[in-house]
Motif scaffolding. Structure first.
Motif: not given
Length: 457
Positions: A186-187, A191-192, A334-335, A444-446
């Motif tokens: 999830x590149x 930018x999150x 949560x995720x 994000x970024x696993x």
């Protein structure tokens, strides 16, 4: 906001995206990557979570709602940026000529640097890199959001030159890009607002063969291999994926953190203990050279441990690593994904092994004893904006195991739900009793790993 808009548009429902002020640029970039760049965006004037409830309602009633209605009535209008044709070029075109200062000025003006001088990617330098792979320069390794650009072998070589890497590093760089191009990484979320940083971890014979440093100051700048390879990934995310800080607006890391150092595993320390290497933990053969890339959103304080028993070391590791993870653990719960990484000092690993504690035992202890009050998890989730997070409901629904069940908001629950998700890499000063923890950012970024290809003969 744009993902929800894309779902509505695919269902045939006209959408308007609503976001916070300052996020329009990022929203448009994400919208283009999802094929809904035409969706209108209405910005909330301010920061929602710092506005009192009455102020929030007033702004929504008097400013946001009328703007949404107006956008729906007007219909979608495609918003595009006019390209500067003077910047268009092919993959092998010479884009600038001159001395180092002149080249630096051109690259800075076009946003192709990370704020530091670069090595000019001359055709000769790029060709020297390409000599270290059997792949065709035009081969596509993946497509990177938010700019949806193809990641090619040639573009990897170009950015590798710019970062100061050596030609022999190219197989490592190609494997790194394959990691971040994997959809599971999830590149597009790099930018999150948490401002997480991708961490490169190298394990295997490549560490010694290419001179990567794994000892004292393992994460300090100073060794060209570690520093340049780490810098390469940040440059590549900027120049190919399109993740830039404002005015580019696609990287919205609120404060963020950056380092330009790749982490290398100390194979000698691993072998001396008879422990499995990090690459074996990741499912590869011990003889393989492997690169892993994962997100890091926070780093612990130095973890010094010592004492007469295993518990003395385990308690220190649990307390300080747990302090770094803290309420942010709610994201993993949560995720459903969370991969904190412990960089374990070789001397500490040797001490634990002497007490009969192996990697699995260390993981199990950390997963069971790093705990936090539910109240803190809920508060952190609310402050980040995950206002629907409800740990009690998740436990009651069976989404979490019995350790999370209950109703007391002050009960202590594990920060990491699965012990196997904790990564362990041996590195650092072999003469000191120090370790460090690195906190990963849920889905994000696993961690994604790739075997490094052998060079062409």
């Amino acid at each position: 906001m744009m993902r929800a808009a894309a779902t509505a548009e695919r269902a045939g429902v006209p959408a308007v995206a609503i976001g916070g002020a300052g996020f329009e640029g990022m929203g448009r970039a994400v919208g283009r990557s999802l094929g809904v760049g035409h969706v209108p965006i209405v910005s909330y004037p301010g920061v929602i979570l710092t506005d009192p409830t009455e102020v929030f309602r007033q702004k929504m009633r008097e400013q946001v709602a009328p703007a949404v209605v107006e956008a729906l009535v007007a219909g979608a209008t495609t918003v595009t940026e006019e390209p500067d044709e003077s910047w268009d070029h092919g993959p092998t075109d010479v884009v600038a000529r001159g001395d180092l200062d002149a080249i630096t000025e051109v690259f800075e003006a076009r946003g192709w640097t990370d704020g530091l001088p670069i090595v000019p990617p001359t055709p000769e330098r790029v060709a020297a890199f390409l000599d270290h792979t059997r792949r065709d320069p035009g081969d596509v390794l993946g497509v990177l959001a938010p700019d949806q650009r193809e990641a090619t072998v040639r573009s990897v070589a170009v950015n590798g030159v710019m970062a100061g890497c050596r030609p022999a590093d190219l197989p490592v760089l190609l494997a790194i890009v394959e990691c971040v191009a994997d959809p599971v990484f999830r590149v597009q979320d790099a930018g999150s607002t948490p401002g997480w940083e991708p961490l490169v971890v190298l394990s295997g014979p490549v560490v010694e063969r290419l001179g990567f440093h794994s000892g004292t100051g393992a994460m300090r700048v100073g060794r060209r291999a570690n520093t340049a390879v780490g810098r390469f990934l940040r440059l590549y995310l900027r120049n190919v994926a399109g993740l830039r800080i404002p005015p580019g607006q696609t990287d919205q890391g609120a404060i963020a953190s950056t380092w330009h150092v790749a982490l290398a595993e100390d194979d000698e320390a691993v072998r001396s203990l008879g422990w499995p290497s990090f690459r074996v933990d990741r499912g590869f053969d011990d003889g393989d050279s492997v690169v892993t890339v994962q997100s890091v959103v926070a780093v612990s304080a130095p973890i010094y441990s010592g004492g007469e028993t295993a518990a003395d070391h385990l308690d220190a590791l649990t307390t300080i690593f747990g302090n770094a993870i803290g309420p942010w653990a709610y994201t993993g719960l949560e995720f459903g994904a969370f991969h904190p990484l412990l960089v374990l000092g070789p001397a500490v690993a040797r001490a634990l092994a002497g007490f009969g504690v192996d990697k699995d035992g260390l993981r199990a202890h950390l997963a069971e004893h790093m705990r936090i009050p539910v109240r803190q998890l809920q508060a952190c989730a609310w402050n980040v904006g995950s206002t629907s997070f409800d740990l009690d409901a998740s436990a009651e629904a069976g989404e979490l195991d019995e350790r999370y069940a209950g109703t007391d908001p002050d009960r202590l629950v594990p920060m990491v739900s699965r012990a196997a998700d904790i990564g362990i890499v041996l590195a650092g000063n072999a003469s000191r009793n120090q370790s460090r923890g690195f906190v990963q950012n849920h889905v994000q970024g696993v961690p994604v790993s790739r075997r490094i290809e052998e060079e062409s003969s």
